[in-house]
Design a protein around this motif. Structure first.
Motif, PDB file in Angstrom:
ATOM      1  N   UNK A 121      -8.910  -1.446  15.066  1.00  0.00           N
ATOM      2  CA  UNK A 121      -8.700  -0.306  14.170  1.00  0.00           C
ATOM      3  C   UNK A 121      -7.224   0.084  14.140  1.00  0.00           C
ATOM      4  N   UNK A 122      -6.594   0.119  15.328  1.00  0.00           N
ATOM      5  CA  UNK A 122      -5.168   0.457  15.383  1.00  0.00           C
ATOM      6  C   UNK A 122      -4.340  -0.582  14.636  1.00  0.00           C
ATOM      7  N   UNK A 123      -4.677  -1.868  14.819  1.00  0.00           N
ATOM      8  CA  UNK A 123      -3.957  -2.931  14.129  1.00  0.00           C
ATOM      9  C   UNK A 123      -4.056  -2.801  12.622  1.00  0.00           C
ATOM     10  N   UNK A 124      -5.274  -2.571  12.115  1.00  0.00           N
ATOM     11  CA  UNK A 124      -5.455  -2.411  10.669  1.00  0.00           C
ATOM     12  C   UNK A 124      -4.744  -1.158  10.157  1.00  0.00           C
ATOM     13  N   UNK A 125      -4.749  -0.098  10.959  1.00  0.00           N
ATOM     14  CA  UNK A 125      -4.062   1.131  10.550  1.00  0.00           C
ATOM     15  C   UNK A 125      -2.558   0.892  10.403  1.00  0.00           C
ATOM     16  N   UNK A 126      -1.986   0.117  11.320  1.00  0.00           N
ATOM     17  CA  UNK A 126      -0.556  -0.207  11.224  1.00  0.00           C
ATOM     18  C   UNK A 126      -0.281  -1.015   9.964  1.00  0.00           C
ATOM     19  N   UNK A 183      11.013  -8.183   6.386  1.00  0.00           N
ATOM     20  CA  UNK A 183      10.811  -6.862   6.991  1.00  0.00           C
ATOM     21  C   UNK A 183      12.140  -6.236   7.383  1.00  0.00           C
ATOM     22  N   UNK A 184      13.043  -7.023   7.946  1.00  0.00           N
ATOM     23  CA  UNK A 184      14.353  -6.501   8.319  1.00  0.00           C
ATOM     24  C   UNK A 184      15.124  -6.039   7.088  1.00  0.00           C
ATOM     25  N   UNK A 185      15.075  -6.824   6.008  1.00  0.00           N
ATOM     26  CA  UNK A 185      15.762  -6.430   4.775  1.00  0.00           C
ATOM     27  C   UNK A 185      15.137  -5.176   4.179  1.00  0.00           C
ATOM     28  N   UNK A 215       1.899  -1.324   4.436  1.00  0.00           N
ATOM     29  CA  UNK A 215       1.648  -1.620   3.025  1.00  0.00           C
ATOM     30  C   UNK A 215       1.917  -0.398   2.139  1.00  0.00           C
ATOM     31  N   UNK A 216       1.495   0.763   2.597  1.00  0.00           N
ATOM     32  CA  UNK A 216       1.737   2.003   1.831  1.00  0.00           C
ATOM     33  C   UNK A 216       3.230   2.286   1.738  1.00  0.00           C
ATOM     34  N   UNK A 217       3.950   2.086   2.849  1.00  0.00           N
ATOM     35  CA  UNK A 217       5.408   2.297   2.859  1.00  0.00           C
ATOM     36  C   UNK A 217       6.101   1.380   1.863  1.00  0.00           C
ATOM     37  N   UNK A 218       5.714   0.109   1.836  1.00  0.00           N
ATOM     38  CA  UNK A 218       6.309  -0.846   0.891  1.00  0.00           C
ATOM     39  C   UNK A 218       5.984  -0.443  -0.543  1.00  0.00           C
ATOM     40  N   UNK A 219       4.742  -0.047  -0.796  1.00  0.00           N
ATOM     41  CA  UNK A 219       4.326   0.331  -2.146  1.00  0.00           C
ATOM     42  C   UNK A 219       5.096   1.552  -2.641  1.00  0.00           C
ATOM     43  N   UNK A 220       5.274   2.535  -1.782  1.00  0.00           N
ATOM     44  CA  UNK A 220       6.010   3.747  -2.168  1.00  0.00           C
ATOM     45  C   UNK A 220       7.440   3.404  -2.568  1.00  0.00           C
ATOM     46  N   UNK A 221       8.083   2.539  -1.808  1.00  0.00           N
ATOM     47  CA  UNK A 221       9.457   2.155  -2.107  1.00  0.00           C
ATOM     48  C   UNK A 221       9.553   1.377  -3.405  1.00  0.00           C
ATOM     49  N   UNK A 222       8.628   0.452  -3.642  1.00  0.00           N
ATOM     50  CA  UNK A 222       8.662  -0.333  -4.876  1.00  0.00           C
ATOM     51  C   UNK A 222       8.401   0.541  -6.094  1.00  0.00           C
TER      52      UNK A 222
END
Length: 349
Positions: A24-29, A305-307, A34-41
């Motif tokens: 559950x913790x792994x999927x939450x991360x 990820x670093x970029x 994914x949400x962070x990337x989507x917000x930025x795009x």
């Protein structure tokens, strides 16, 4: 029922619960990333696509260095911490060979031919250094406790770094590229030709390595040596030559990465190898150390990820770049220690 059996029965629900919590913790991360990337795009799509291309370029460089780590570890289970500084020597050698010795510092037909020659010479140069390190240092420690070759690798890292310091100087040096700095635009995103060169060279070298390991006689010897050195010797395999050949392949990958680094990033630094090597090692572990495709996928993933972290409008920023990379490594060790493409094994006593 014995006390051991009773204890095992009582522990089973706890083990299952712990596995579920970890999952559950792994999927939450993953969902959070994914949400962070989507917000930025959604906020800055042009900037994010440009950052993605930078991540692909850097990730391909990490992948080439990671291939060297994974080859050596796969056959003798040695984490060659000098490999990052070997890459650094490759950058300094290739820059001097192409610009100072051959006299090419701008795009052109002759410069392209000179670049091809630079690849061959630099890969050979780094392969010879890696073979020499194996012959003079690691070979004599093959039966020693594992800490001995590890410390030796760290010592070689400092030796290579000081050679780079004398050769390159204590300050970064800038170099012109013979690969065209131009490109074409899709929407408002500039896609440079150098990206295709980097990805193309990485793909070709991955295919060549895969063919060598899977289809050639020397590759069979490598796989036999990796599985059981003593058994391979009994079957007529020259183990010393096979291991030396593996180090040569790993060194050649570092040399290719060194050439591409100078041509795409335009800079050499004597301390570049330490940080670069650690990130490439993280990429090798992420993909499943010992797996060639995994090393490439892990390198590109880490580069992206670093970029994203460095260039996204909503990110931690460059000052947190290394923290993000090594947080990924820690999380991977917790949730999937065998890596993305690795197989979980149990060691029998």
């Amino acid at each position: 029922m014995t006390s051991t059996a009773i204890a095992a029965t009582l522990l089973k629900p706890r083990i299952r619960l712990g596995a579920v919590v970890e999952r559950v913790i792994g999927y939450a991360i993953l969902v959070g990333v994914a949400v962070w990337i989507l917000i930025n795009f959604l906020d800055q799509p042009t900037q994010c696509f440009s950052v993605l291309l930078i991540g692909l370029n850097n990730g391909a460089l990490y992948a080439l260095v990671a291939l060297g780590y994974t080859l050596v570890y796969g056959i003798i289970e040695l984490i060659n911490f000098a490999h990052g500084d070997l890459f650094m020597l490759g950058t300094v050698f290739s820059a001097n060979f192409l610009v100072n010795w051959m006299g090419f510092d701008s795009p052109g037909v002759n410069a392209t031919l000179a670049l091809v020659l630079t690849f061959v010479v630099t890969m050979t140069f780094c392969a010879l250094i890696n073979m020499s390190a194996e012959f003079f240092a690691y070979r004599r420690l093959r039966r020693a406790p594992r800490l001995a070759p590890l410390i030796t690798a760290v010592g070689l890292s400092f030796v290579f770094q000081n050679i780079g310091l004398k050769w390159n100087g204590s300050t970064p040096r800038q170099w012109n590229s013979v690969i065209s700095t131009g490109g074409f635009t899709v929407g408002r995103v500039l896609i440079r030709y150098s990206l295709f060169v980097t990805l193309g060279v990485t793909a070709v070298l991955l295919l060549v390595l895969t063919y060598i390991v899977q289809r050639t006689r020397q590759g069979k010897a490598m796989r036999a040596t990796a599985q059981d050195q003593d058994g391979a010797r009994l079957m007529g395999v020259d183990v010393d030559r096979t291991i030396s050949f593996t180090f040569a392949l790993g060194g050649a990958m570092a040399g290719a990465a060194g050439v591409l680094s100078v041509q795409t990033l335009g800079q050499t630094r004597f301390d570049q190898g330490f940080q670069f090597g650690l990130i490439a090692f993280t990429a090798a572990v992420l993909g499943g150390i010992g797996n060639l495709l995994g090393a490439v996928v892990g390198g590109i993933f880490i580069g992206i990820i670093q970029a994203f972290n460095d260039g996204f409008p909503h990110g931690f920023g460059q000052e947190w770049s290394q923290s993000v990379v090594f947080t990924i490594l820690i999380l991977l060790m917790v949730f999937k220690p065998e890596g993305l493409f690795g197989t979980r094994t149990t060691e029998k006593v």
